[in-house]
Design a protein around this motif. Structure first.
Motif, PDB file in Angstrom:
ATOM      1  N   GLN A 531       0.848  -1.221   0.000  1.00 20.30           N
ATOM      2  CA  GLN A 531       0.000   0.000   0.000  1.00 20.30           C
ATOM      3  C   GLN A 531       0.861   1.240   0.000  1.00 20.30           C
ATOM      4  N   LEU A 532       1.973   1.171   0.735  1.00 19.94           N
ATOM      5  CA  LEU A 532       2.860   2.331   0.809  1.00 19.94           C
ATOM      6  C   LEU A 532       3.486   2.602  -0.546  1.00 19.94           C
ATOM      7  N   VAL A 533       3.875   1.557  -1.219  1.00 15.68           N
ATOM      8  CA  VAL A 533       4.486   1.731  -2.540  1.00 15.68           C
ATOM      9  C   VAL A 533       3.477   2.303  -3.530  1.00 15.68           C
ATOM     10  N   GLN A 534       2.274   1.816  -3.454  1.00 13.82           N
ATOM     11  CA  GLN A 534       1.253   2.271  -4.399  1.00 13.82           C
ATOM     12  C   GLN A 534       0.837   3.730  -4.163  1.00 13.82           C
ATOM     13  N   SER A 535       0.761   4.156  -2.889  1.00 13.05           N
ATOM     14  CA  SER A 535       0.265   5.515  -2.568  1.00 13.05           C
ATOM     15  C   SER A 535       1.356   6.534  -2.376  1.00 13.05           C
ATOM     16  N   TYR A 536       2.554   6.182  -2.603  1.00 14.74           N
ATOM     17  CA  TYR A 536       3.648   7.123  -2.369  1.00 14.74           C
ATOM     18  C   TYR A 536       3.551   8.263  -3.400  1.00 14.74           C
ATOM     19  N   GLY A 537       3.646   9.470  -2.910  1.00 19.63           N
ATOM     20  CA  GLY A 537       3.545  10.654  -3.771  1.00 19.63           C
ATOM     21  C   GLY A 537       2.121  11.198  -3.912  1.00 19.63           C
ATOM     22  N   HIS A 538       1.118  10.467  -3.393  1.00 20.00           N
ATOM     23  CA  HIS A 538      -0.278  10.953  -3.472  1.00 20.00           C
ATOM     24  C   HIS A 538      -0.624  11.732  -2.201  1.00 20.00           C
ATOM     25  N   ALA A 539      -1.678  12.630  -2.299  1.00 19.95           N
ATOM     26  CA  ALA A 539      -2.084  13.478  -1.164  1.00 19.95           C
ATOM     27  C   ALA A 539      -2.647  12.633  -0.041  1.00 19.95           C
ATOM     28  N   THR A 540      -2.353  13.005   1.147  1.00 18.35           N
ATOM     29  CA  THR A 540      -2.876  12.295   2.320  1.00 18.35           C
ATOM     30  C   THR A 540      -3.819  13.156   3.144  1.00 18.35           C
ATOM     31  N   LEU A 591      -6.356  12.453  -8.364  1.00 18.96           N
ATOM     32  CA  LEU A 591      -6.043  11.896  -7.055  1.00 18.96           C
ATOM     33  C   LEU A 591      -5.390  10.513  -7.165  1.00 18.96           C
ATOM     34  N   GLY A 592      -5.080  10.042  -8.397  1.00 20.03           N
ATOM     35  CA  GLY A 592      -4.387   8.767  -8.585  1.00 20.03           C
ATOM     36  C   GLY A 592      -5.246   7.564  -8.330  1.00 20.03           C
ATOM     37  N   LEU A 593      -6.553   7.645  -8.623  1.00 17.48           N
ATOM     38  CA  LEU A 593      -7.464   6.546  -8.336  1.00 17.48           C
ATOM     39  C   LEU A 593      -7.934   5.838  -9.594  1.00 17.48           C
ATOM     40  N   ASN A 594      -7.379   6.197 -10.741  1.00 21.41           N
ATOM     41  CA  ASN A 594      -7.872   5.607 -11.984  1.00 21.41           C
ATOM     42  C   ASN A 594      -7.665   4.083 -12.038  1.00 21.41           C
ATOM     43  N   GLU A 595      -6.487   3.658 -11.579  1.00 17.49           N
ATOM     44  CA  GLU A 595      -6.141   2.251 -11.665  1.00 17.49           C
ATOM     45  C   GLU A 595      -6.607   1.462 -10.447  1.00 17.49           C
ATOM     46  N   LYS A 596      -7.359   2.081  -9.602  1.00 19.28           N
ATOM     47  CA  LYS A 596      -7.766   1.438  -8.347  1.00 19.28           C
ATOM     48  C   LYS A 596      -9.267   1.307  -8.289  1.00 19.28           C
TER      49      LYS A 596
END
Length: 609
Positions: A531-540, A591-596
């Motif tokens: 999860q950390l690898v996948q969300s790295y660089g995205h807003a928290t 927000l980087g959710l296209n592939e999720k």
């Protein structure tokens, strides 16, 4: 004649006392008590005789002169062309002359002790009675005109000049001079008819209405014009005084009643009032009413009254217009009126206040003396040409005050024409625009200053814009570097995690296959690292996430976070549901959710505010 005779009888009865006076003087002469001699007595007697003879001669001469005067008076009395008569206090005839007897057609002797009132026609009985009372109450000659009748039944008109005198302390007589004016009366009646005809014509020409009021009977008669002023035909109105009294405007009624009461009481020579009367159409007409009492009874009470009235509605309206014009003339604007030769006839107070010239200094002068000298002859020729062509001219002009100061004004010149369309006057109206000009100058200065300031600000803005562009370019480069560093770091971490840590965890997981707790712990670590690898660089955080969105996308994201449906969001933002769906896709992408498979609502809720 009788007065002279009575005076003679009184004079004859008077005793002569000259001897007694003489004797009385001798008794006090102081000569002693001795008797006078016979010669002295004879001398005195002769002296007295001579005095008596002289007195008698004087008396005879006086009597002769008195008799001559009596004859002359008798001749004058009898031969006079007018009738003379004397009445007692009770009205009995005591003496008449031949002319009066001839006028009456009766012998003189038959007139004596007759009542003069018997010869007065019944229609003039009251007039004769009032005349007698007036003659007795006032000293001096009184006169009147009466209709008299003779014993044969004929009648005539006579003028009586009467004078009451006291014959003695207890007796009063009236002496009368009677003149037959029958011929004059006939001529007067003809002249009266002619006058009445002319009056009727004049009344019709002057558009005057007439009225007659029988005060005792309460009858009120009026002319056709009287009814016409009120919009009625003559036969439409009943001749009653209530019509006059009730047909007056309530505001005018008190003043009209007061003036009428003053005249009826004899305090004013005539009644005159201006008041409003209702018309048949429902409007009010102004009239000028004037009348006078034409008959009073013995006690002075009014019996009849007559008058005329005139419709002055147009005059009242003209007066109101004049009052309005006068108020307008004295407005704050300067106004002058000139004749066709441009000589000033009148100027208002505002004109004097603005120019500094008094009305006396302006009257008769040409307004050109106010010229400032800033305008050429062509300017004034064009101005007057416009006035003659269009009837008016208006524009800005400069003039000069009395103190030499130049000032701007807005001038309007209007030509006044008569019924024949010929110019009769010129009216000039102007307003001092000095303050306006000063305000305009201030505004122009402020505008110039603002324009200069805008140019300066624009130059500074362009400079700042260029500097900002340079800064943005530098920031963009830095951001690109940062993004590259971030990507590199993310790749390195991902590579390290996926290439080293995750394989190691998988190995540990296989080795701990029999130990459930260790295996479970390793699975959790593995999942978190993935999860950390996948969300790295995205807003928290929510603010950090919203910084990547546009204004509309931020609104859509906020409503999605609240759990609202696409339809409700579209209605709230007044956009179509399809547009909301597009915004949702853009939000997921940013927000980087296209592939999720993460739900957008759940993801937004997971972000901290």
């Amino acid at each position: 004649m009788n007065n002279n005779h009575d005076a003679k009888q009184k004079f004859d009865r008077q005793p002569y006392t000259g001897v007694e006076v003489k004797s009385a003087s001798d008794s006090h002469n102081g000569k002693g008590s001795s008797a006078p001699s016979v010669d002295e007595l004879l001398h005195e007697l002769r002296t007295l005789q001579a005095e008596l003879e002289l007195k008698c001669e004087e008396l005879r001469c006086a009597y002769a002169a008195l008799e001559e005067s009596r004859k002359r008076y008798s001749q004058f009395f009898d031969l006079a062309p007018v009738g003379y008569l004397t009445l007692t206090e009770g009205g009995l005839i005591t003496d008449v002359n031949t002319a009066f007897a001839k006028i009456m057609g009766v012998e003189r002797e038959k007139l004596i002790n007759r009542r003069f009132a018997d010869y007065v026609k019944s229609k003039d009985d009251d007039l004769w009675h009032r005349h007698c009372l007036l003659a007795k109450q006032h000293s001096g000659k009184q006169n009147c005109e009466l209709a008299l009748r003779r014993d044969d039944g004929t009648s005539f008109h006579a003028r009586l000049d009467c004078l009451c005198i006291d014959e003695d302390e207890a007796t009063e007589v009236m002496q009368i001079i009677l003149t037959d004016i029958t011929g004059d009366q006939t001529s007067a009646e003809e002249a009266l008819q002619e006058t009445e005809l002319r009056q009727a014509q004049a009344l019709a020409f002057a558009d005057l209405a007439t009225w007659h009021w029988d005060i005792q009977a309460g009858r009120f008669d009026f002319s056709k014009r009287w009814a016409g002023i009120r919009g009625y035909r003559l036969e439409e109105i009943e001749p009653d005084i209530k019509l006059w009294k009730n047909g007056i405007h309530p505001e005018d009624l008190p003043v009209m009643r007061a003036k009428l009461a003053e005249h009826l009481a004899g305090l004013t020579p005539f009644f005159q009032a201006e008041y409003r009367v209702p018309t048949k159409s429902g409007s009010w007409a102004w009239i000028l009413d004037r009348g006078t009492v034409i008959n009073r009874d013995i006690e002075g009470n009014p019996q009849r009254m007559a008058g005329v009235e005139m419709d002055i509605t147009d005059r009242k309206q003209a007066e109101q217009s004049l009052r309005i014009a006068a108020a307008a003339f004295e407005a704050q604007e300067g106004i002058i009126v000139t004749d066709t030769h441009k000589a000033i006839l009148r100027a208002n107070q505002a004109f004097s206040s603005i120019t500094g010239y008094s009305p006396a200094e302006l009257i008769g002068r040409n307004p050109s003396f106010l010229s400032s000298g800033l305008h050429g002859e062509d300017f004034y020729q064009a101005m007057w040409s416009t006035v003659h062509c269009n009837g008016y001219w208006h524009g800005e002009i400069w003039d000069k005050r009395k103190n030499g100061e130049l000032f701007p004004l807005w001038l309007t010149v209007t030509a006044v024409t008569g019924d024949d369309e010929r110019i009769t006057h010129y009216v000039g109206t102007f307003t001092d625009i000095t303050v306006q000009k000063q305000a305009e100058k201030i505004l122009l200065d402020a505008r110039l200053h603002m324009e200069n300031q805008v140019v300066s600000t624009k130059e500074e803005f362009e400079k700042l814009k260029q500097e900002t562009a340079d800064v943005n370019s530098a920031l963009k480069v830095l951001l690109n570097y940062r993004e590259k560093d971030k990507t590199d770091a993310q790749n390195e971490i991902s590579s390290e995690v996926t290439g080293t840590i995750l394989p190691f965890l998988k190995k540990l997981k296989r080795e701990s296959a029999g130990r459930r707790q260790s295996s479970r712990l390793i699975s959790i670590i593995e999942s978190n690292l993935e999860q950390l690898v996948q969300s790295y660089g995205h807003a928290t955080t929510l603010p950090a996430a919203f910084q990547k969105l546009t204004r509309v996308e931020m609104q859509v994201a906020s409503l999605v976070r609240q759990g609202l449906s696409t339809k409700v969001i579209a209605k709230t933002l007044n956009i179509s549901p399809g547009t909301v769906s597009i915004h949702r896709k853009h939000i997921r992408k940013k927000l980087g959710l296209n592939e999720k498979a993460d739900n957008l609502h759940s993801y937004l809720l997971s972000l901290t505010e």
